[in-house]
Design a protein around this motif. Structure first.
Motif, PDB file in Angstrom:
ATOM      1  N   ILE A   1      -4.557  -1.979  -6.243  1.00 55.15           N
ATOM      2  CA  ILE A   1      -3.898  -3.046  -5.522  1.00 55.15           C
ATOM      3  C   ILE A   1      -4.389  -4.453  -5.885  1.00 55.15           C
ATOM      4  O   ILE A   1      -3.424  -5.338  -5.957  1.00 55.15           O
ATOM      5  CB  ILE A   1      -4.587  -2.878  -4.039  1.00 55.15           C
TER       6      ILE A   1
ATOM      7  N   THR B   1       0.762  -1.222   0.128  1.00 52.97           N
ATOM      8  CA  THR B   1       0.095   0.067  -0.117  1.00 52.97           C
ATOM      9  C   THR B   1       0.790   1.466  -0.043  1.00 52.97           C
ATOM     10  O   THR B   1       0.532   2.237  -0.481  1.00 52.97           O
ATOM     11  CB  THR B   1      -0.753  -0.012   1.091  1.00 52.97           C
TER      12      THR B   1
ATOM     13  N   LEU C   1      -4.851   2.448  -3.693  1.00 55.21           N
ATOM     14  CA  LEU C   1      -5.614   1.279  -3.597  1.00 55.21           C
ATOM     15  C   LEU C   1      -6.501   0.877  -4.817  1.00 55.21           C
ATOM     16  O   LEU C   1      -6.780  -0.396  -4.772  1.00 55.21           O
ATOM     17  CB  LEU C   1      -6.617   1.546  -2.336  1.00 55.21           C
TER      18      LEU C   1
END
Length: 329
Positions: free
Chosen positions: A66, A58, A63
């Motif tokens: 991700i 992260t 995100l």
């Protein structure tokens, strides 16, 4: 080849997925202070090592990307593990068949890109089973398993057989105490979860009679096989897996025992309605025995049918065209 196949077949599926509530809990790790031990343990639960890895991920990506970064890490890990196993067992073609078989598993695909530890724990156990199954070096076993158990505490069940074998050949009281401390520590943390009402309710684990427990255990193991391959050919898949497991037992007894003891432990817990076998992601820790089952089934096909290249091409084609039910979780 594996990476091309993986993204060609599943790119659109991964792209269509959004972060769901269970992922969001894991991704809370990105919001904590690394030195806040209480929050770290609270979010990480029993897989502190993976949570630290996720925290690092992260740091280097937003995100919204991700899933793709984790899927790429999964592909790299799968290839690396395949190379290590192929070099050790001397049959890269059978390893490739096993890897393609993994990519027909709806559960493997679901968790190959999610911020969960399950598939990486599975790959680590594959490497350990390949390199530690024949050793009795207590120090090597101990040093290898410490970081693995930190990565995910459930992996401690794979420590039991090599530790027992090592102690049987050369009893060492200090080593025994170290092993007991590790096992009891993990069990103490794990038992809080296994016996909690929330865990029991989430997985639908309720007390039932003896006969019903046997019936449920059989059903759960059929669901376990479906977790591995849910293409609609349960009987054929089961036959291939059982033939492969029998070949594993014949050809490499040490790997068989290394993998069978944890399967026996979790099936015993499932019989007493304490562990949810057949529920998807909770099955992944037992997938190593299925991986080697496919490996030895492919080896058997190589031995019995000629020419070998046609068998390899046929099995590869069959696995590539099999449908994958990506709805399973």
């Amino acid at each position: 080849m594996l990476v091309i196949y993986y993204y060609f077949k599943f790119f659109s599926f991964i792209s269509s997925e959004s972060i769901w509530y269970d992922d969001a809990h894991e991704l809370l790790i990105s919001k904590i202070n690394l030195f806040d031990i209480e929050d770290l343990i609270g979010i990480a639960d029993y897989h502190i090592g993976f949570s630290l890895l996720l925290l690092l991920i992260t740091y280097v990506t937003d995100l919204q990307y991700i899933y793709f970064l984790i899927s790429f890490l999964f592909c790299c890990s799968l290839i690396a593990v395949g190379v290590l196993i192929g070099d050790k067992l001397k049959s890269r073609s059978s390893v490739l068949i096993s890897q393609l078989a993994l990519l027909t598993s709806p559960v493997i695909i679901q968790y190959s890109f999610r911020p969960k530890h399950f598939v990486f724990e599975f790959l680590i156990i594959l490497v350990l089973s390949t390199y530690l199954h024949s050793t009795s070096d207590s120090k090597l076993i101990f040093l290898c398993f410490i970081p693995v158990i930190i990565f995910s505490g459930v992996s401690v069940i794979y420590l039991i057989y090599p530790a027992f074998k090592s102690l049987r050949e050369k009893f060492d009281l200090k080593y025994l105490l170290y092993i007991l401390i590790i096992v009891l520590f993990v069990f103490q943390r794990g038992s809080k979860k296994l016996f909690s009402e929330r865990f029991q309710e989430y997985w639908g684990l309720e007390s039932i009679g003896l006969l019903e427990s046997f019936e449920r255990l059989l059903l759960n193991n059929l669901l376990f096989i479906r977790s591995f391959n849910d293409s609609g050919f349960l009987l054929i898949t089961s036959f291939c897996l059982f033939v492969g497991i029998f070949q594993l037992f014949k050809k490499n007894r040490e790997i068989f025992l290394f993998l069978f003891v944890p399967a026996l432990i979790l099936n015993s817990l499932s019989f007493f309605n304490l562990y949810p076998i057949g529920k998807g992601r909770t099955d992944l820790i037992l997938f190593p025995i299925l991986f080697f089952s496919i490996y030895y089934f492919a080896n058997l096909c190589d031995e019995k049918f000629k020419p070998k290249i046609l068998i390899f091409v046929f099995l590869t084609f069959l696995l590539v065209v099999l449908p994958v039910n990506t709805e399973s979780k």
